[in-house]
Design a protein around this motif. Structure first.
Motif, PDB file in Angstrom:
ATOM      1  N   THR A  94     -25.616 -42.549  45.715  1.00  0.00           N
ATOM      2  CA  THR A  94     -27.047 -42.477  46.033  1.00  0.00           C
ATOM      3  C   THR A  94     -27.643 -43.417  44.871  1.00  0.00           C
ATOM      4  OG1 THR A  94     -27.212 -41.137  43.314  1.00  0.00           O
ATOM      5  CG2 THR A  94     -27.520 -39.787  45.201  1.00  0.00           C
ATOM      6  N   ARG A  97     -28.236 -47.104  47.212  1.00  0.00           N
ATOM      7  CA  ARG A  97     -29.487 -46.637  48.016  1.00  0.00           C
ATOM      8  C   ARG A  97     -31.013 -46.377  47.341  1.00  0.00           C
ATOM      9  NH1 ARG A  97     -29.702 -45.986  53.454  1.00  0.00           N
ATOM     10  NH2 ARG A  97     -32.762 -45.928  53.978  1.00  0.00           N
ATOM     11  N   CYS A 114     -29.158 -39.387  56.060  1.00  0.00           N
ATOM     12  CA  CYS A 114     -29.563 -38.819  55.292  1.00  0.00           C
ATOM     13  C   CYS A 114     -28.346 -37.708  55.418  1.00  0.00           C
ATOM     14  CB  CYS A 114     -31.346 -38.620  55.833  1.00  0.00           C
ATOM     15  SG  CYS A 114     -31.743 -37.308  54.768  1.00  0.00           S
ATOM     16  N   GLN A 117     -25.267 -38.604  53.698  1.00  0.00           N
ATOM     17  CA  GLN A 117     -25.486 -38.782  52.736  1.00  0.00           C
ATOM     18  C   GLN A 117     -25.261 -37.225  51.358  1.00  0.00           C
ATOM     19  OE1 GLN A 117     -29.494 -39.770  50.474  1.00  0.00           O
ATOM     20  NE2 GLN A 117     -28.896 -41.456  48.978  1.00  0.00           N
ATOM     21  N   PHE A 121     -22.740 -35.628  48.805  1.00  0.00           N
ATOM     22  CA  PHE A 121     -23.352 -35.663  47.937  1.00  0.00           C
ATOM     23  C   PHE A 121     -23.217 -34.270  47.445  1.00  0.00           C
ATOM     24  CE2 PHE A 121     -26.529 -33.377  45.311  1.00  0.00           C
ATOM     25  CZ  PHE A 121     -26.954 -34.202  43.959  1.00  0.00           C
ATOM     26  N   PHE A 195     -32.858 -38.981  47.024  1.00  0.00           N
ATOM     27  CA  PHE A 195     -32.599 -39.656  48.137  1.00  0.00           C
ATOM     28  C   PHE A 195     -32.328 -37.621  48.265  1.00  0.00           C
ATOM     29  CE2 PHE A 195     -30.528 -36.293  44.947  1.00  0.00           C
ATOM     30  CZ  PHE A 195     -30.342 -35.308  44.959  1.00  0.00           C
ATOM     31  N   ASP A 197     -31.384 -34.582  48.989  1.00  0.00           N
ATOM     32  CA  ASP A 197     -31.088 -33.277  48.768  1.00  0.00           C
ATOM     33  C   ASP A 197     -31.493 -31.886  49.249  1.00  0.00           C
ATOM     34  OD1 ASP A 197     -30.116 -31.962  46.907  1.00  0.00           O
ATOM     35  OD2 ASP A 197     -31.069 -32.716  45.044  1.00  0.00           O
ATOM     36  N   SER A 292     -32.662 -34.071  38.878  1.00  0.00           N
ATOM     37  CA  SER A 292     -32.416 -34.609  39.172  1.00  0.00           C
ATOM     38  C   SER A 292     -31.256 -36.210  38.989  1.00  0.00           C
ATOM     39  CB  SER A 292     -32.222 -35.546  41.131  1.00  0.00           C
ATOM     40  OG  SER A 292     -32.892 -33.974  41.389  1.00  0.00           O
ATOM     41  N   THR A 296     -27.436 -37.024  38.621  1.00  0.00           N
ATOM     42  CA  THR A 296     -26.549 -37.310  39.224  1.00  0.00           C
ATOM     43  C   THR A 296     -26.915 -39.097  38.596  1.00  0.00           C
ATOM     44  OG1 THR A 296     -29.143 -38.458  39.828  1.00  0.00           O
ATOM     45  CG2 THR A 296     -28.038 -36.573  41.535  1.00  0.00           C
TER      46      THR A 296
END
Length: 325
Positions: A94, A97, A114, A117, A121, A195, A197, A292, A296
């Motif tokens: 994350t 980016r 996307c 990622q 994740f 990001f 999610d 988040s 993260t």
């Protein structure tokens, strides 16, 4: 007169086909991130850069110390080194980016990027959840069954548990990612997050998403809530055992080896549970971003500090490493 309804229905069908074409040809999203804070872009770039460097340096240091110090060749530190490696991968999905988006102010991300990622994740987040449960099991055996500890937590068993943690969530999360990105996106292409999610991406999908949201809840319960319950069960037994120890010194030593791990568990599971299991009506983009950030970036940054500052063996290993240098 009869041609008018026919023309009208033809026009409607033509418009529906155009709409379906536009839905199915969504090729990229826009990660809004922190674009609502235009005056803080430079500050945020500097802040996230510093945090990323701290995460990389701190976790790499733990990996090096546990690998080089013979006194730390124990299951507890084997899992700690795995956890630090996992944290580096998890954050790298994350943060680079985020930094790229802030630096270039280009917030576009292809639908493929996307999806990749999100998949990494979710897989790494699941691995972290499983590994935290394994680490609590390790502490449970060490404190509650110390005589059996060398037999139960042998090198083969430790390797199997570590590999199982890294790979255990892969099939489920790959399936979830494929399912989410097989949806049609028509509400918008703007993801109000930093990001890709699950919750903010599902919001962009067309139609009734209640079935998909239920599916997300079920997966979160499997990969998050179940390990968390195992952690709580382990620590309830651990605490009960510690309180029965005859000396205060013994109790303090046992608590010191567990408190660091328990603090990481609370930070990780607490923020993640609120994000994924709280009612949809309580969600707001600002709150979701803040929570988040906790699991993260903030928690991975504090992980090396918590484990090194509260663990005498790690501090001793660091001193040995510095003296060698």
């Amino acid at each position: 007169m009869t041609s008018t309804p026919y023309k009208h229905s033809t026009q409607i069908k033509h418009e529906e086909m155009k709409t379906e074409d536009s839905v199915s040809t969504v090729m990229e999203f826009v990660l809004l991130g922190f674009s609502d804070l235009p005056n803080l872009q430079g500050f945020l770039f500097g802040l996230f850069s510093i945090m990323y460097v701290i995460i990389l340096a701190g976790n790499c240091l733990i990996i090096i110390i546990t690998a080089m110090d013979p006194a730390l060749q124990k299951p507890m530190y084997f899992f700690l080194a795995n956890f630090s490696s996992l944290e580096i991968c998890y954050v790298t999905v994350t943060v680079p980016r985020i930094l790229f988006n802030i630096w270039t102010q280009d917030r576009h991300i292809s639908i493929t990027a996307c999806a990749v990622q999100m998949c990494f994740f979710l897989v790494l987040g699941t691995a972290e959840s499983f590994l935290l449960a394994v680490m609590s099991y390790d502490r449970y055996v060490a404190i509650c069954n110390p005589l059996l500890y060398p037999v139960v937590m042998n090198s083969t068993k430790c390797t199997q548990l570590a590999v199982g943690s890294w790979l255990g969530g892969m099939p489920v999360q790959l399936g979830q990612t494929c399912q989410i990105f097989s949806l049609h996106f028509c509400n918008s292409t703007k993801i109000d997050h930093f990001f890709c999610d699950v919750p903010p991406v599902i919001k962009l999908a067309c139609g009734d998403m209640s079935v998909y949201e239920l599916f997300v809840y079920v997966i979160v319960m499997m990969v998050g809530a179940v390990p968390f319950i195992l952690v709580l069960a382990s620590y309830s037994r651990i605490i009960a055992t510690i309180l029965r120890l005859p000396t205060a010194k013994g109790q303090a030593k046992a608590f010191s080896t567990c408190s660091s791990h328990l603090l990481i568990v609370i930070l990780f599971y607490g923020s993640g549970t609120i994000t994924y299991l709280s009612p949809k009506s309580t969600h707001s983009p600002g709150t979701d971003k803040l929570l988040s950030l906790l699991y993260t970036i903030v928690t991975p940054m504090f992980n090396p500090m918590i484990y090194s500052l509260r663990n005498k063996e790690v501090i001793t290993g660091l001193r040995k490493l510095l003296l060698k240098k």
